[in-house]
Write a protein that holds these residues in place. Structure first.
Motif, PDB file in Angstrom:
ATOM      1  N   LEU A 172       0.451 -13.151 -13.817  1.00 47.56           N
ATOM      2  CA  LEU A 172       0.297 -14.531 -13.358  1.00 47.56           C
ATOM      3  C   LEU A 172       1.251 -14.846 -12.213  1.00 47.56           C
ATOM      4  O   LEU A 172       0.880 -15.529 -11.251  1.00 47.56           O
ATOM      5  N   LEU A 173       2.490 -14.347 -12.311  1.00 55.47           N
ATOM      6  CA  LEU A 173       3.438 -14.559 -11.219  1.00 55.47           C
ATOM      7  C   LEU A 173       2.959 -13.881  -9.941  1.00 55.47           C
ATOM      8  O   LEU A 173       3.068 -14.442  -8.841  1.00 55.47           O
ATOM      9  N   PHE A 174       2.440 -12.673 -10.080  1.00 58.30           N
ATOM     10  CA  PHE A 174       1.924 -11.961  -8.912  1.00 58.30           C
ATOM     11  C   PHE A 174       0.751 -12.718  -8.291  1.00 58.30           C
ATOM     12  O   PHE A 174       0.667 -12.868  -7.062  1.00 58.30           O
ATOM     13  N   LEU A 175      -0.143 -13.221  -9.142  1.00 60.65           N
ATOM     14  CA  LEU A 175      -1.275 -13.986  -8.634  1.00 60.65           C
ATOM     15  C   LEU A 175      -0.809 -15.267  -7.949  1.00 60.65           C
ATOM     16  O   LEU A 175      -1.327 -15.650  -6.896  1.00 60.65           O
ATOM     17  N   ALA A 176       0.203 -15.941  -8.539  1.00 58.18           N
ATOM     18  CA  ALA A 176       0.726 -17.158  -7.922  1.00 58.18           C
ATOM     19  C   ALA A 176       1.334 -16.866  -6.560  1.00 58.18           C
ATOM     20  O   ALA A 176       1.139 -17.625  -5.601  1.00 58.18           O
ATOM     21  N   CYS A 177       2.075 -15.757  -6.458  1.00 59.67           N
ATOM     22  CA  CYS A 177       2.660 -15.388  -5.165  1.00 59.67           C
ATOM     23  C   CYS A 177       1.569 -15.114  -4.133  1.00 59.67           C
ATOM     24  O   CYS A 177       1.686 -15.522  -2.963  1.00 59.67           O
ATOM     25  N   LEU A 178       0.515 -14.430  -4.541  1.00 56.79           N
ATOM     26  CA  LEU A 178      -0.577 -14.158  -3.608  1.00 56.79           C
ATOM     27  C   LEU A 178      -1.246 -15.445  -3.145  1.00 56.79           C
ATOM     28  O   LEU A 178      -1.565 -15.612  -1.966  1.00 56.79           O
TER      29      LEU A 178
ATOM     30  N   ASP B 247      11.884  -2.260   9.178  1.00 61.17           N
ATOM     31  CA  ASP B 247      11.081  -3.428   9.546  1.00 61.17           C
ATOM     32  C   ASP B 247       9.590  -3.120   9.482  1.00 61.17           C
ATOM     33  O   ASP B 247       8.786  -3.973   9.074  1.00 61.17           O
ATOM     34  N   ARG B 248       9.221  -1.915   9.870  1.00 64.62           N
ATOM     35  CA  ARG B 248       7.810  -1.552   9.803  1.00 64.62           C
ATOM     36  C   ARG B 248       7.327  -1.514   8.360  1.00 64.62           C
ATOM     37  O   ARG B 248       6.220  -1.967   8.060  1.00 64.62           O
ATOM     38  N   ILE B 249       8.161  -0.986   7.473  1.00 62.34           N
ATOM     39  CA  ILE B 249       7.750  -0.912   6.065  1.00 62.34           C
ATOM     40  C   ILE B 249       7.595  -2.313   5.488  1.00 62.34           C
ATOM     41  O   ILE B 249       6.593  -2.633   4.829  1.00 62.34           O
ATOM     42  N   ARG B 250       8.583  -3.169   5.751  1.00 64.49           N
ATOM     43  CA  ARG B 250       8.469  -4.540   5.257  1.00 64.49           C
ATOM     44  C   ARG B 250       7.281  -5.264   5.888  1.00 64.49           C
ATOM     45  O   ARG B 250       6.583  -6.036   5.226  1.00 64.49           O
ATOM     46  N   GLY B 251       7.055  -5.016   7.156  1.00 61.25           N
ATOM     47  CA  GLY B 251       5.903  -5.629   7.807  1.00 61.25           C
ATOM     48  C   GLY B 251       4.588  -5.161   7.228  1.00 61.25           C
ATOM     49  O   GLY B 251       3.649  -5.954   7.055  1.00 61.25           O
ATOM     50  N   LEU B 252       4.504  -3.867   6.917  1.00 56.64           N
ATOM     51  CA  LEU B 252       3.286  -3.352   6.300  1.00 56.64           C
ATOM     52  C   LEU B 252       3.049  -3.978   4.930  1.00 56.64           C
ATOM     53  O   LEU B 252       1.895  -4.258   4.544  1.00 56.64           O
ATOM     54  N   VAL B 253       4.133  -4.185   4.198  1.00 56.13           N
ATOM     55  CA  VAL B 253       3.997  -4.834   2.897  1.00 56.13           C
ATOM     56  C   VAL B 253       3.455  -6.248   3.063  1.00 56.13           C
ATOM     57  O   VAL B 253       2.562  -6.696   2.320  1.00 56.13           O
ATOM     58  N   VAL B 254       3.979  -6.979   4.061  1.00 55.67           N
ATOM     59  CA  VAL B 254       3.513  -8.338   4.303  1.00 55.67           C
ATOM     60  C   VAL B 254       2.039  -8.340   4.691  1.00 55.67           C
ATOM     61  O   VAL B 254       1.233  -9.124   4.167  1.00 55.67           O
ATOM     62  N   VAL B 255       1.666  -7.447   5.598  1.00 55.04           N
ATOM     63  CA  VAL B 255       0.271  -7.386   6.042  1.00 55.04           C
ATOM     64  C   VAL B 255      -0.646  -7.016   4.883  1.00 55.04           C
ATOM     65  O   VAL B 255      -1.729  -7.602   4.709  1.00 55.04           O
ATOM     66  N   ALA B 256      -0.215  -6.037   4.068  1.00 51.99           N
ATOM     67  CA  ALA B 256      -1.037  -5.630   2.927  1.00 51.99           C
ATOM     68  C   ALA B 256      -1.172  -6.763   1.918  1.00 51.99           C
ATOM     69  O   ALA B 256      -2.257  -7.003   1.369  1.00 51.99           O
ATOM     70  N   ALA B 257      -0.062  -7.473   1.658  1.00 54.64           N
ATOM     71  CA  ALA B 257      -0.120  -8.583   0.696  1.00 54.64           C
ATOM     72  C   ALA B 257      -1.056  -9.679   1.187  1.00 54.64           C
ATOM     73  O   ALA B 257      -1.834 -10.251   0.402  1.00 54.64           O
ATOM     74  N   VAL B 258      -0.990  -9.964   2.483  1.00 57.44           N
ATOM     75  CA  VAL B 258      -1.891 -10.984   3.036  1.00 57.44           C
ATOM     76  C   VAL B 258      -3.342 -10.532   2.930  1.00 57.44           C
ATOM     77  O   VAL B 258      -4.238 -11.311   2.612  1.00 57.44           O
ATOM     78  N   GLY B 259      -3.584  -9.240   3.181  1.00 59.44           N
ATOM     79  CA  GLY B 259      -4.938  -8.724   3.053  1.00 59.44           C
ATOM     80  C   GLY B 259      -5.466  -8.845   1.643  1.00 59.44           C
ATOM     81  O   GLY B 259      -6.615  -9.267   1.420  1.00 59.44           O
ATOM     82  N   VAL B 260      -4.621  -8.481   0.664  1.00 61.88           N
ATOM     83  CA  VAL B 260      -5.036  -8.593  -0.734  1.00 61.88           C
ATOM     84  C   VAL B 260      -5.275 -10.051  -1.105  1.00 61.88           C
ATOM     85  O   VAL B 260      -6.266 -10.393  -1.762  1.00 61.88           O
ATOM     86  N   ALA B 261      -4.345 -10.927  -0.673  1.00 69.74           N
ATOM     87  CA  ALA B 261      -4.495 -12.344  -0.998  1.00 69.74           C
ATOM     88  C   ALA B 261      -5.749 -12.932  -0.367  1.00 69.74           C
ATOM     89  O   ALA B 261      -6.485 -13.701  -1.005  1.00 69.74           O
ATOM     90  N   THR B 262      -6.002 -12.569   0.888  1.00 69.07           N
ATOM     91  CA  THR B 262      -7.200 -13.096   1.555  1.00 69.07           C
ATOM     92  C   THR B 262      -8.472 -12.626   0.856  1.00 69.07           C
ATOM     93  O   THR B 262      -9.406 -13.401   0.629  1.00 69.07           O
ATOM     94  N   THR B 263      -8.504 -11.341   0.493  1.00 70.16           N
ATOM     95  CA  THR B 263      -9.678 -10.816  -0.212  1.00 70.16           C
ATOM     96  C   THR B 263      -9.848 -11.470  -1.570  1.00 70.16           C
ATOM     97  O   THR B 263     -10.962 -11.843  -1.967  1.00 70.16           O
TER      98      THR B 263
END
Length: 746
Positions: free
Chosen positions: A35-41, A299-315
């Motif tokens: 639930l916390l993960f879903l709320a963050c997304l 920075d690239r790794i953290r950026g990839l995590v952000v981009v991936a999280a946004v992709g998952v959240a958007t989907t």
């Protein structure tokens, strides 16, 4: 190394190793983390799509007392990384084309195509949230030779933002660029900014704060005003610098319909080249180092995590949106279906020609489980005792501590029995009450349910149909003075009235409510009573006695209407006369006519009246069809078939047997187990095992039937030994059998 000993010579105690404590129920832990993960997304998706924390409104300009004159009269590029702030202006006949608010999947590729076709580069001030949503476009911009700058992450007015908000906006945008394109930038343009002459004190604070973070602020001195006009030629005129001076031109590649911007750009570039202009990026025009540098690995790794999280959240949010849309469509369709079927059910029940069958006047047993019901129990019992249908009331005091049982006993009402037991829960209390019930129809009522005088009579009428095993009551909320009570009333009206009318019409009743519902005692015995496996004991019990349960032969669903009045000349009920109207030799009848395989013996194919019984199975599934419903039967040619629920029984005196094992008219016994009823005159009573020799028909003869005082041989299943007591609901060792009876709604 040996451990040191104590002075008394004993070794020191061995250290206990630390252990990881694992929760006994890891399911809860996993659910909370999920639930916390879903709320963050969801929060991240809201930020990316400008649905959370949006302050995208330009504030009015203030004073500029703290803005140096060199800045107000200087160039459009401000370097606040050192003090004093320095301004830069592109050299003459040098233009830096800048594009704000992108990237956009529709317009950014078209702008890149125009730049590529004319062999020029531009500077794209991108919004970080859009970069995380369209990382491929950011890579395309970098691969085309153009440079990237940040335009914040959510496009707020930085003049009114706190230093913390400004820092988070710029750092999040840098991470988005690092994850999407693998680069960083030192160029920044505040949203809603124009030229240096319009810079106020708050804007100057933003320039210095951005400079402290290592950013160079890029304003503009030529505004194309493509955000305000939709004419390509007008955009070209506004975007052309005056008197061949150098300029930073403001354009947009997102934020609306940019078709005219693309068309104007295709005209502007050739005209500027014809006038001798060099079109390049901001850093190249000012002679600054390249704005885009490779990002660090971290920075690239953290950026990839952000981009991936946004992709998952958007989907995920997109899927949830479609699911919500589908749910809305289904709810509307369900509502329309409910209205149609409920009206159909209402019209059918109000039809003067409709009937459950002969009126049911035999008494019923009412079981009331009660635990600390001091406030309601007296009124509940008085209402039951005042019913217009004969009934016994069994109140089971399930270990109450407030004197519930004493209150019922003090009422002194006839036909009311109080049974006390230690607190064992509602299912155990119901089973205790069912075991003490004397009648074959058992009504279960909660300790806070007040029934109307006609409720028991109406609940009993559907049992005229032998296929009905349970009847759902219609519970309503009496206390509607408060808002919660009104809401609950709406829930009950929808769930117990409209919904159950639809379920009854479709023959798929999911729940006979524990608040008020009736069951055949035989059905309760077959399923072993009320289960305590779950908290929804009423639903479990309904599923157990419903049609199609494991171990039950397939029977009709009733379609919510019960039996209709029989046709003239058709048999009413299951025939016990051995005539051709009740017995089919084999299976298969549809459409009201008997096929050759389903003609009754000796009938010549004309006397099998199935009417609305879609299929009639005798030999394989022990079914007969009479009038408008199907009941059980035996296919052998001996005697008169009658169905007693557990086995294929034989009637000894009357023409119609019910699932409880005794006949409707004449009270003759079916001659097979369970048959524990006999007749005295015209009323039916239970068999008395104390009489010897037995004098009641069908009782105590042990496999024999009787007329008057003599026992004759019965042609049914073997009966228990004489005087053997009927098995108790709670003590029976027989494996529970599921009923094939139908659930109806009253």
């Amino acid at each position: 190394m040996s451990r040191r000993r104590r002075r008394d010579g004993t070794p020191p105690p061995r250290a206990v190793p630390r252990r990881l404590v694992v929760p006994r129920r890891p399911g809860w832990f996993v659910a909370v983390i999920g639930l916390l993960f879903l709320a963050c997304l969801l929060v991240g998706n809201g930020l990316v799509h400008s649905e959370i924390g949006v302050d995208a409104h330009r504030q009015p300009l203030g004073g500029h007392d703290q803005v140096p004159a060199s800045v107000l009269e200087g160039g459009p590029v401000l370097d606040g990384r050192r003090d004093p702030v320095r301004s830069f202006t592109p050299p003459p006949r040098t233009v830096a084309l800048t594009f704000d608010d992108g990237p956009d999947p529709q317009w950014t590729p078209q702008v890149l195509d125009v730049l590529r076709r004319h062999g020029v580069r531009g500077t794209f001030m991108v919004v970080g949230s859009l970069v995380t949503r369209h990382p491929g476009l950011a890579r395309d911009i970098g691969d085309s030779g153009s440079e990237l700058g940040v335009h914040t992450f959510t496009h707020p007015d930085l003049r009114t933002s706190s230093d913390t908000r400004l820092r988070e906006e710029l750092s999040a945008s840098q991470l988005a660029l690092a994850g999407a394109a693998g680069i960083t930038t030192y160029l920044m343009r505040p949203p809603y900014a124009s030229g240096p002459s319009s810079l106020d004190d708050l804007g100057m604070r933003t320039v210095r704060a951005a400079g402290a973070l290592g950013f160079v602020t890029v304003l503009s001195d030529v505004d194309s005003r493509d955000w305000a006009t939709q004419d390509a030629e007008t955009i070209v005129r506004h975007a052309t610098p005056e008197r061949d001076r150098g300029a930073v031109v403001l354009l947009h590649d997102a934020g609306g319909d940019r078709a005219q911007t693309v068309a104007a750009l295709d005209r502007l570039i050739p005209r500027l080249k014809d006038r001798g202009y060099r079109i390049t990026t901001v850093s190249d025009a000012l002679g600054l180092p390249p704005a885009n540098q490779p990002a660090q690995v971290s920075d690239r790794i953290r950026g990839l995590v952000v981009v991936a999280a946004v992709g998952v959240a958007t989907t995920l949010v997109g899927a949830m949106a479609w699911l919500l849309l589908a749910t809305g469509v289904l709810m509307i369709a369900r509502l329309l279906l409910m209205i149609l079927l409920a009206r159909r059910h209402h019209r059918r029940r109000r039809d003067p020609g409709w009937s459950w069958g002969p009126p049911v006047t035999r008494p019923v047993s009412v079981v009331v489980p009660a635990y600390n019901e001091r406030e309601n129990i007296a009124e509940v019992v008085r209402a039951l005792a005042a019913s217009d249908h004969p009934a016994e009331v069994v109140v089971v005091d399930d270990g109450s501590t407030d004197g519930t049982g004493e209150i019922v006993s003090a009422l002194g009402l006839p036909g009311v029995t109080v049974v006390r037991q230690p607190n064992q829960g509602k299912p155990a209390a119901l089973n205790t009450g069912i075991a003490h019930a004397r009648h074959d129809i058992v009504v279960l009522v909660d300790g806070d349910t007040i029934v109307e005088p006609s409720a028991l009579r109406l609940l009993a009428q559907p049992f005229a149909d032998p296929a009905v095993g349970a009847v759902s009551g219609n519970a309503k909320v009496a206390n509607q003075r408060r808002l919660i009570g009104r809401w609950q009333c709406i829930e009950y009206v929808m769930g117990f009235n409209i919904d159950r009318r639809v379920y009854d019409t479709l023959g798929c009743m999911p729940t006979v409510p524990g608040a008020v519902g009736a069951f055949r005692r035989e059905a309760l015995e077959q399923v072993g009573g009320v289960s305590d496996d779950t908290l929804a004991e009423d639903t479990d019990l309904t599923i157990a006695v419903g049609p199609g349960a494991a171990g039950a032969s397939s029977t009709r669903t009733g379609r919510g209407r019960g039996p209709r009045r029989p046709r003239p000349g058709a048999s009413s009920g299951v025939s016990g006369t051995g005539g051709a109207t009740a017995r089919c030799s084999r299976s298969g009848s549809t459409g009201g006519r008997c096929s050759s395989a389903a003609r009754p013996a000796g009938s010549g194919g004309s006397a099998c009246r199935t009417w609305r019984c879609s299929r009639c199975f005798c030999r394989s599934s022990r079914r007969s069809s009479t009038s408008s419903w199907c009941t059980g039967c035996c296919s052998t040619g001996r005697g008169r078939p009658c169905w007693a629920g557990r086995a294929c029984c034989w009637s000894s005196s009357s023409a119609r047997c019910t699932p409880s094992g005794w006949t409707v008219s004449g009270c003759g016994c079916c001659g097979c187990f369970p048959c524990n009823r006999s007749s005295t005159g015209s009323s039916c009573t239970r068999c008395s095992s104390s009489r010897s020799p037995p004098r009641w028909p069908g009782c105590g003869c042990g496999g024999r039937s009787s007329t008057a005082t003599a026992c004759s041989r019965a042609m049914g299943a073997a009966r228990p030994a004489p005087h053997a007591p009927a098995p108790s609901l709670l003590t029976s060792t027989e494996a529970p059998r599921r009923s094939s009876l139908v659930v109806a709604f009253r």
